[in-house]
Design an enzyme around this catalytic site. Structure first.
Site, short mmCIF file in Angstrom:
data_model
loop_
_atom_site.label_atom_id
_atom_site.label_comp_id
_atom_site.label_asym_id
_atom_site.label_seq_id
_atom_site.Cartn_x
_atom_site.Cartn_y
_atom_site.Cartn_z
N ASP A 46 0.60 -1.72 0.21
CA ASP A 46 -0.04 0.38 0.70
C ASP A 46 1.11 1.50 0.08
O ASP A 46 1.90 1.29 0.79
CB ASP A 46 -0.74 -0.30 1.42
N ASP A 47 0.66 2.37 -0.27
CA ASP A 47 0.84 3.71 0.16
C ASP A 47 1.74 4.51 -1.37
O ASP A 47 2.16 5.49 -1.10
CB ASP A 47 1.53 3.50 1.74
N HIS A 97 -5.85 2.78 -4.74
CA HIS A 97 -5.74 3.14 -2.46
C HIS A 97 -6.25 4.43 -2.01
O HIS A 97 -6.49 5.08 -1.28
CB HIS A 97 -4.68 2.51 -1.86
N HIS A 101 -4.43 9.58 0.49
CA HIS A 101 -4.31 8.60 1.84
C HIS A 101 -5.00 9.22 3.26
O HIS A 101 -4.87 9.33 4.10
CB HIS A 101 -3.47 8.25 2.59
N HIS A 191 3.65 -1.73 3.06
CA HIS A 191 4.09 -0.78 2.75
C HIS A 191 5.67 0.01 1.64
O HIS A 191 5.73 -0.85 2.36
CB HIS A 191 3.80 0.38 4.20
#
Length: 431
Positions: A46-47, A97, A101, A191
């Site tokens: 993620d991210d 995603h 964020h 991540h």
């Protein structure tokens, strides 16, 4: 009604935030979080993409011939198109995603879908030529409306959270956690960026070190797959007319439970035991003055009998109605039949002494003027806004085709004040 709107607000926050957490995390409904095949594991990141760490991660995955899934932020994909192309060209899967964020709890479903999920999918599609169809919300947090995304996207959470955004945890514990906690069907959350809220900037460095050592020890213990291989998309069945899906049944149960609590808390009583569709509550009026058609003015401090519908019975009526108009006709006929009984209560029951009239707020007000009610627009403001969305949400929850009902005869779905004086009731409905 104002107390009800306040309670609705608090309840709505619970339904909007807590209920989706229970549905997704406790029951696993509407999401994917663990595969079912032996020896199959999905690495997800993620991210990203991150210009420093993502290339190193891709090199590592390529070394072991592993395919993974990257849930990317649209804003970073926009800034790093070459990295997105490389991820795609090397056979990895790209999921969404959000654009930034940001928690879905802080946004409306429309904003999540339009400004984050669809926007990010558009960006990735322009770069790679392939549109992502898998989605993971930041922190795994869904709001109630996000389940509607399932029409276009498969929602993927995880079965193993490695806490690798914490540099200390990634450095000291990540390798041990991966070697001891990964099992058949695990979806591992990692991540490849450390610049989001709550993360340590250097944490991906330690994640990469731990993952490199772990992959060397895993050898051929697992088959690493993309999430679309672990959770192939299937065509979703369309519910038959009149049937409620799990989420709607859960919403309906929670709604009716709340309604029963509200009725008890505010001492709302049925007009008649034989037909409890209409309910009453005596209270002081505290809104702006209302001038009724017969000249009576209901002012602040006057005693009124506030009209409510029994939502348990309303569920039965709405499920049987063919349209919003049909529902309105049934409710107006039932109301007309009950007005003489209401007048009897106003004239004979001590608790209704000095009541100046009936007062209610309803989406279904067409035809009530024929019964002697004055129909008045709600004053513009937050109360009117909240009331409109409360009543429309109630219609959506109560009716099996609630979404379609909100799209048809929309002019009927504007809440208005309906009121009738005790004097007008006496003129029309002498018992």
């Amino acid at each position: 009604m104002r107390e009800k709107i306040l309670w609705v607000g608090l309840t709505f926050l619970g339904l909007y935030m807590i209920l989706p957490w229970i549905i997704s995390r406790v029951f696993g409904w509407g999401i994917h979080r663990k595969g079912s095949k032996l020896k199959q594991v999905a690495l997800t990141f993620d991210d990203g993409p991150d210009p420093n760490y993502t290339p190193k991660l891709l090199d590592l995955l390529n070394q072991y011939n592993i395919k993974a899934t990257f849930f990317v932020l649209g804003s970073k994909a926009e800034r790093n198109p070459d990295l997105i192309r490389r991820i795609h060209q090397e056979g990895h899967q790209i999921g969404i995603h959000n654009y930034t964020h940001k928690s879905n709890w802080l946004m409306t479903p429309r904003k999540v879908r339009k400004d984050h999920v669809d926007r990010s999918a558009d960006i990735v599609e322009r770069i790679t030529g392939v549109r992502p169809t898998y989605y993971r919300p930041p922190w795994g947090i869904l709001n109630l409306g996000d389940f509607l995304l399932r029409r276009q996207y498969s929602i993927v959470l995880w079965s193993l959270m490695a806490r690798d955004w914490n540099a200390k945890a990634a450095k000291q514990k990540l390798k041990k956690l991966l070697l001891t906690r990964v099992t058949d069907g695990s979806v591992i959350l990692l991540h490849d960026s450390g610049d989001t809220f709550g993360a340590d900037e250097e944490a991906p460095h330690y994640m990469l070190e731990a993952l490199k050592e772990t992959l060397a020890e895993w050898d051929h213990s697992f088959e690493f797959v993309r999430v679309d291989q672990m959770f192939p998309e299937t065509k979703k069945a369309v519910p038959a007319a009149g049937e409620l899906g799990f989420i709607r049944r859960l919403m309906l149960s929670a709604w009716l439970l709340w309604e029963r609590c509200f009725v008890r808390l505010f001492h709302i009583v049925p007009v008649s035991e034989e037909d409890s569709l209409l309910q009453l509550r005596c209270r002081e009026y505290y809104g702006s003055p209302i001038k009724l058609n017969d000249g009576v003015i209901i002012s602040k401090g006057d005693r009124i009998a506030e009209l409510h519908f029994n939502n348990d019975l309303l569920v039965q009526l709405t499920s049987q109605s063919k349209s919003s108009v049909h529902l309105a006709i049934q409710m107006i006929r039932r109301t007309e039949a009950m007005l003489p009984r209401i007048l009897y209560l106003l004239q004979n029951d001590p608790q209704y002494k000095d009541v100046k009239g009936l007062y209610g707020i309803s989406l279904i007000h067409r035809g009530t003027s024929q019964l002697g009610f004055t129909v008045i627009d709600l004053p513009k403001g937050m109360f009117s806004f909240a009331t409109q969305y409360y009543l429309k949400f109630m219609m959506y929850v109560l009716h099996p085709q609630g979404r379609d009902r909100l799209r048809t005869k929309n002019e009927l779905l504007v809440p208005k004040i309906i009121a009738i004086s005790t004097r007008e009731l006496e003129n029309r409905y002498i018992a």
